[in-house]
Design a protein around this motif. Structure first.
Motif, PDB file in Angstrom:
ATOM      1  N   HIS A 148      -6.102  95.311 -24.129  1.00 46.63           N
ATOM      2  CA  HIS A 148      -4.815  94.917 -24.733  1.00 46.63           C
ATOM      3  C   HIS A 148      -3.617  95.140 -23.812  1.00 46.63           C
ATOM      4  CE1 HIS A 148      -4.471  99.145 -25.125  1.00 46.63           C
ATOM      5  NE2 HIS A 148      -4.795  99.280 -26.397  1.00 46.63           N
ATOM      6  N   GLY A 149      -3.887  95.336 -22.526  1.00 50.48           N
ATOM      7  CA  GLY A 149      -2.793  95.439 -21.567  1.00 50.48           C
ATOM      8  C   GLY A 149      -1.905  96.652 -21.737  1.00 50.48           C
ATOM      9  N   ILE A 157       7.203  88.261 -25.459  1.00 48.88           N
ATOM     10  CA  ILE A 157       6.079  89.107 -25.867  1.00 48.88           C
ATOM     11  C   ILE A 157       5.394  89.684 -24.638  1.00 48.88           C
ATOM     12  CG2 ILE A 157       3.801  89.078 -26.925  1.00 48.88           C
ATOM     13  CD1 ILE A 157       4.913  86.914 -28.859  1.00 48.88           C
ATOM     14  N   ALA A 158       5.130  88.842 -23.640  1.00 49.29           N
ATOM     15  CA  ALA A 158       4.477  89.310 -22.413  1.00 49.29           C
ATOM     16  C   ALA A 158       5.292  90.405 -21.739  1.00 49.29           C
ATOM     17  CB  ALA A 158       4.266  88.135 -21.465  1.00 49.29           C
ATOM     18  N   ALA A 159       6.617  90.228 -21.700  1.00 52.51           N
ATOM     19  CA  ALA A 159       7.492  91.207 -21.049  1.00 52.51           C
ATOM     20  C   ALA A 159       7.494  92.544 -21.786  1.00 52.51           C
ATOM     21  CB  ALA A 159       8.912  90.668 -20.947  1.00 52.51           C
ATOM     22  N   SER A 160       7.133  92.534 -23.068  1.00 50.97           N
ATOM     23  CA  SER A 160       7.139  93.775 -23.844  1.00 50.97           C
ATOM     24  C   SER A 160       5.882  94.607 -23.650  1.00 50.97           C
ATOM     25  CB  SER A 160       7.280  93.446 -25.339  1.00 50.97           C
ATOM     26  OG  SER A 160       6.079  92.911 -25.869  1.00 50.97           O
ATOM     27  N   LEU A 161       4.865  94.036 -23.026  1.00 52.50           N
ATOM     28  CA  LEU A 161       3.609  94.749 -22.829  1.00 52.50           C
ATOM     29  C   LEU A 161       3.633  95.520 -21.517  1.00 52.50           C
ATOM     30  CD1 LEU A 161       1.204  91.865 -23.929  1.00 52.50           C
ATOM     31  CD2 LEU A 161       1.893  93.861 -25.284  1.00 52.50           C
ATOM     32  N   PRO A 162       2.949  96.659 -21.455  1.00 53.31           N
ATOM     33  CA  PRO A 162       2.976  97.463 -20.237  1.00 53.31           C
ATOM     34  C   PRO A 162       2.544  96.709 -18.981  1.00 53.31           C
ATOM     35  CG  PRO A 162       2.123  98.769 -22.032  1.00 53.31           C
ATOM     36  CD  PRO A 162       2.263  97.361 -22.557  1.00 53.31           C
ATOM     37  N   LEU A 163       1.583  95.811 -19.086  1.00 53.41           N
ATOM     38  CA  LEU A 163       1.131  95.056 -17.907  1.00 53.41           C
ATOM     39  C   LEU A 163       1.920  93.780 -17.683  1.00 53.41           C
ATOM     40  CD1 LEU A 163      -2.742  95.532 -17.848  1.00 53.41           C
ATOM     41  CD2 LEU A 163      -0.928  96.894 -16.786  1.00 53.41           C
ATOM     42  N   ARG A 164       2.952  93.559 -18.522  1.00 51.07           N
ATOM     43  CA  ARG A 164       3.907  92.459 -18.361  1.00 51.07           C
ATOM     44  C   ARG A 164       3.273  91.077 -18.394  1.00 51.07           C
ATOM     45  NH1 ARG A 164       6.264  96.483 -19.323  1.00 51.07           N
ATOM     46  NH2 ARG A 164       8.170  97.258 -18.333  1.00 51.07           N
ATOM     47  N   ARG A 165       2.165  90.962 -19.078  1.00 53.37           N
ATOM     48  CA  ARG A 165       1.574  89.654 -19.336  1.00 53.37           C
ATOM     49  C   ARG A 165       0.675  89.765 -20.556  1.00 53.37           C
ATOM     50  NH1 ARG A 165      -3.854  88.916 -18.129  1.00 53.37           N
ATOM     51  NH2 ARG A 165      -4.829  90.353 -16.651  1.00 53.37           N
ATOM     52  N   MET A 166       0.462  88.616 -21.202  1.00 55.93           N
ATOM     53  CA  MET A 166      -0.525  88.570 -22.269  1.00 55.93           C
ATOM     54  C   MET A 166      -1.908  88.456 -21.653  1.00 55.93           C
ATOM     55  SD  MET A 166       1.601  86.106 -24.878  1.00 55.93           S
ATOM     56  CE  MET A 166       0.272  85.926 -26.057  1.00 55.93           C
ATOM     57  N   GLY A 167      -2.913  88.770 -22.457  1.00 56.79           N
ATOM     58  CA  GLY A 167      -4.274  88.706 -21.964  1.00 56.79           C
ATOM     59  C   GLY A 167      -4.761  87.277 -21.822  1.00 56.79           C
ATOM     60  N   ARG A 168      -5.865  87.132 -21.124  1.00 60.10           N
ATOM     61  CA  ARG A 168      -6.513  85.835 -20.947  1.00 60.10           C
ATOM     62  C   ARG A 168      -7.960  85.951 -21.404  1.00 60.10           C
ATOM     63  NH1 ARG A 168      -4.045  86.870 -15.672  1.00 60.10           N
ATOM     64  NH2 ARG A 168      -1.964  85.931 -15.670  1.00 60.10           N
ATOM     65  N   GLY A 169      -8.542  84.825 -21.727  1.00 55.96           N
ATOM     66  CA  GLY A 169      -9.937  84.850 -22.143  1.00 55.96           C
ATOM     67  C   GLY A 169     -10.830  85.512 -21.112  1.00 55.96           C
ATOM     68  N   ILE A 227     -15.061  95.349 -28.718  1.00 53.61           N
ATOM     69  CA  ILE A 227     -13.878  95.177 -27.884  1.00 53.61           C
ATOM     70  C   ILE A 227     -12.679  94.972 -28.804  1.00 53.61           C
ATOM     71  CG2 ILE A 227     -12.720  93.728 -26.168  1.00 53.61           C
ATOM     72  CD1 ILE A 227     -15.452  93.068 -25.016  1.00 53.61           C
ATOM     73  N   ILE A 228     -11.653  95.793 -28.605  1.00 50.47           N
ATOM     74  CA  ILE A 228     -10.402  95.648 -29.345  1.00 50.47           C
ATOM     75  C   ILE A 228      -9.508  94.717 -28.526  1.00 50.47           C
ATOM     76  CG2 ILE A 228      -8.431  96.812 -30.378  1.00 50.47           C
ATOM     77  CD1 ILE A 228     -11.075  97.640 -31.623  1.00 50.47           C
ATOM     78  N   VAL A 229      -9.414  93.476 -28.954  1.00 44.19           N
ATOM     79  CA  VAL A 229      -8.695  92.459 -28.194  1.00 44.19           C
ATOM     80  C   VAL A 229      -7.225  92.455 -28.598  1.00 44.19           C
ATOM     81  CG1 VAL A 229      -8.515  89.991 -27.737  1.00 44.19           C
ATOM     82  CG2 VAL A 229     -10.769  91.061 -27.959  1.00 44.19           C
ATOM     83  N   GLY A 230      -6.350  92.427 -27.598  1.00 47.35           N
ATOM     84  CA  GLY A 230      -4.921  92.392 -27.842  1.00 47.35           C
ATOM     85  C   GLY A 230      -4.384  90.975 -27.933  1.00 47.35           C
ATOM     86  N   LEU A 231      -3.168  90.781 -27.474  1.00 45.96           N
ATOM     87  CA  LEU A 231      -2.493  89.485 -27.554  1.00 45.96           C
ATOM     88  C   LEU A 231      -2.965  88.612 -26.397  1.00 45.96           C
ATOM     89  CD1 LEU A 231       1.087  90.815 -28.366  1.00 45.96           C
ATOM     90  CD2 LEU A 231      -0.818  90.334 -29.919  1.00 45.96           C
ATOM     91  N   ILE A 232      -3.590  87.489 -26.739  1.00 49.38           N
ATOM     92  CA  ILE A 232      -4.296  86.676 -25.757  1.00 49.38           C
ATOM     93  C   ILE A 232      -3.727  85.262 -25.723  1.00 49.38           C
ATOM     94  CG2 ILE A 232      -6.537  85.749 -25.056  1.00 49.38           C
ATOM     95  CD1 ILE A 232      -6.464  88.738 -24.828  1.00 49.38           C
ATOM     96  N   GLU A 233      -3.529  84.747 -24.507  1.00 48.15           N
ATOM     97  CA  GLU A 233      -3.141  83.352 -24.328  1.00 48.15           C
ATOM     98  C   GLU A 233      -4.372  82.464 -24.518  1.00 48.15           C
ATOM     99  OE1 GLU A 233      -1.783  83.173 -20.341  1.00 48.15           O
ATOM    100  OE2 GLU A 233       0.182  84.046 -20.761  1.00 48.15           O
ATOM    101  N   THR A 234      -4.261  81.489 -25.414  1.00 46.34           N
ATOM    102  CA  THR A 234      -5.314  80.496 -25.579  1.00 46.34           C
ATOM    103  C   THR A 234      -4.657  79.129 -25.703  1.00 46.34           C
ATOM    104  OG1 THR A 234      -5.353  80.543 -28.004  1.00 46.34           O
ATOM    105  CG2 THR A 234      -6.713  82.177 -26.858  1.00 46.34           C
ATOM    106  N   GLU A 235      -5.476  78.100 -25.911  1.00 44.61           N
ATOM    107  CA  GLU A 235      -4.922  76.757 -26.044  1.00 44.61           C
ATOM    108  C   GLU A 235      -4.113  76.593 -27.321  1.00 44.61           C
ATOM    109  OE1 GLU A 235      -9.423  76.269 -26.993  1.00 44.61           O
ATOM    110  OE2 GLU A 235      -8.123  77.618 -25.873  1.00 44.61           O
TER     111      GLU A 235
END
Length: 257
Positions: free
Chosen positions: A237-238, A199-211, A176-184
């Motif tokens: 990776h959204g 950063i989230a606004a710059s991604l096509p899905l307009r949010r960062m990834g989650r676990g 799995i190629i993991v993109g920019l992810i929100e973590t603790e």
């Protein structure tokens, strides 16, 4: 088909962040889950009233990995899934990074997944199991500031395709190629909340990834729905990161002439 409660998953680095999300999701799917780390979590990783096993293990130590995998197999009688999740790197200037630092990053992100996969292979072959390697967008684009980490993850993607060739048909191996992810620890990686919003606004899905996004992908690749998928890299990776030059062009529109 094996009932969910009879399946056993091994997840490295499953006590926080993406790893903990993967552990909880697999528990929710009925897996018995074993995870490891160098120190125990403050509270057990649990979901649906069930807890993951935890064992202290430095996965950079191949002998320790062998003992851990043997203990898991003895405890549960089988291993159906290996998720090589543990990894990461602090920032480091490639010009001045010490040999010891670089070797440790390579061991954690490339050699450790190989050690775990090798140790688990006989158990996976016995049940027709699978391996999911957690790679990163750093593997497929430049990774300035974490060059050795990016190189290690690129190696992990290559290792995935090679092991899929060597270990099929009994064992499927995917990445799995993991993109920019929100973590603790998102602030340590991405900066302030405002920076994360940009950063989230710059991604096509307009949010960062989650676990949970990564965990869903792991569950899919381990499932019968992915029975003919091996040697693949699934990009979570959204939609990918927007090229910087487009922003520069936009900012300077009309300035020509």
């Amino acid at each position: 088909m094996v009932e969910g409660r009879d399946r056993v998953a091994v997840v490295t680095g499953g006590t926080r962040g993406i790893g903990a999300a993967i552990v909880r999701h697999l528990l929710g799917q009925g897996y018995r889950v074993a995870t490891c780390g160098r120190s125990a979590p403050e509270a057990p990783i649990a979901a649906d009233g069930r807890e993951a096993d935890f064992d202290a293990c430095d996965i950079r130590d191949a002998e320790a990995v062998g003992r851990w995998i043997a203990a898991v197999a003895a405890r549960h009688g089988r291993i159906d899934l290996v998720v090589n999740n543990a990894g990461g790197s602090p920032p480091a200037d490639a010009a001045t990074a010490s040999p010891r630092f670089s070797e440790r990053i390579l061991h954690l992100n490339l050699l450790a997944p190989l050690h775990v996969s090798q140790a688990a292979l006989p158990h996976l072959r016995a049940v027709g199991g699978s391996i999911v390697n957690i790679a990163s967008v750093s593997a497929v684009r430049p990774s300035p500031g974490t060059a050795v980490y990016g190189a290690a993850k690129a190696g992990l993607v290559s290792l995935t395709t090679s092991l899929a060739q060597e270990w099929g048909p009994q064992v499927r191996v995917n990445a799995i190629i993991v993109g920019l992810i929100e973590t603790e620890t998102a602030e340590m990686t991405y900066g302030t909340g405002q920076a994360q919003q940009r950063i989230a606004a710059s991604l096509p899905l307009r949010r960062m990834g989650r676990g949970e996004d990564v965990a869903e992908a792991v569950a899919f690749l381990a499932s019968p729905a992915a029975a003919y998928i091996s040697g693949a890299r699934l990009e979570v990776h959204g939609g990918g990161e927007r090229p910087l030059f487009l922003e520069i062009v936009k900012e300077n529109a009309g300035a020509v002439g």
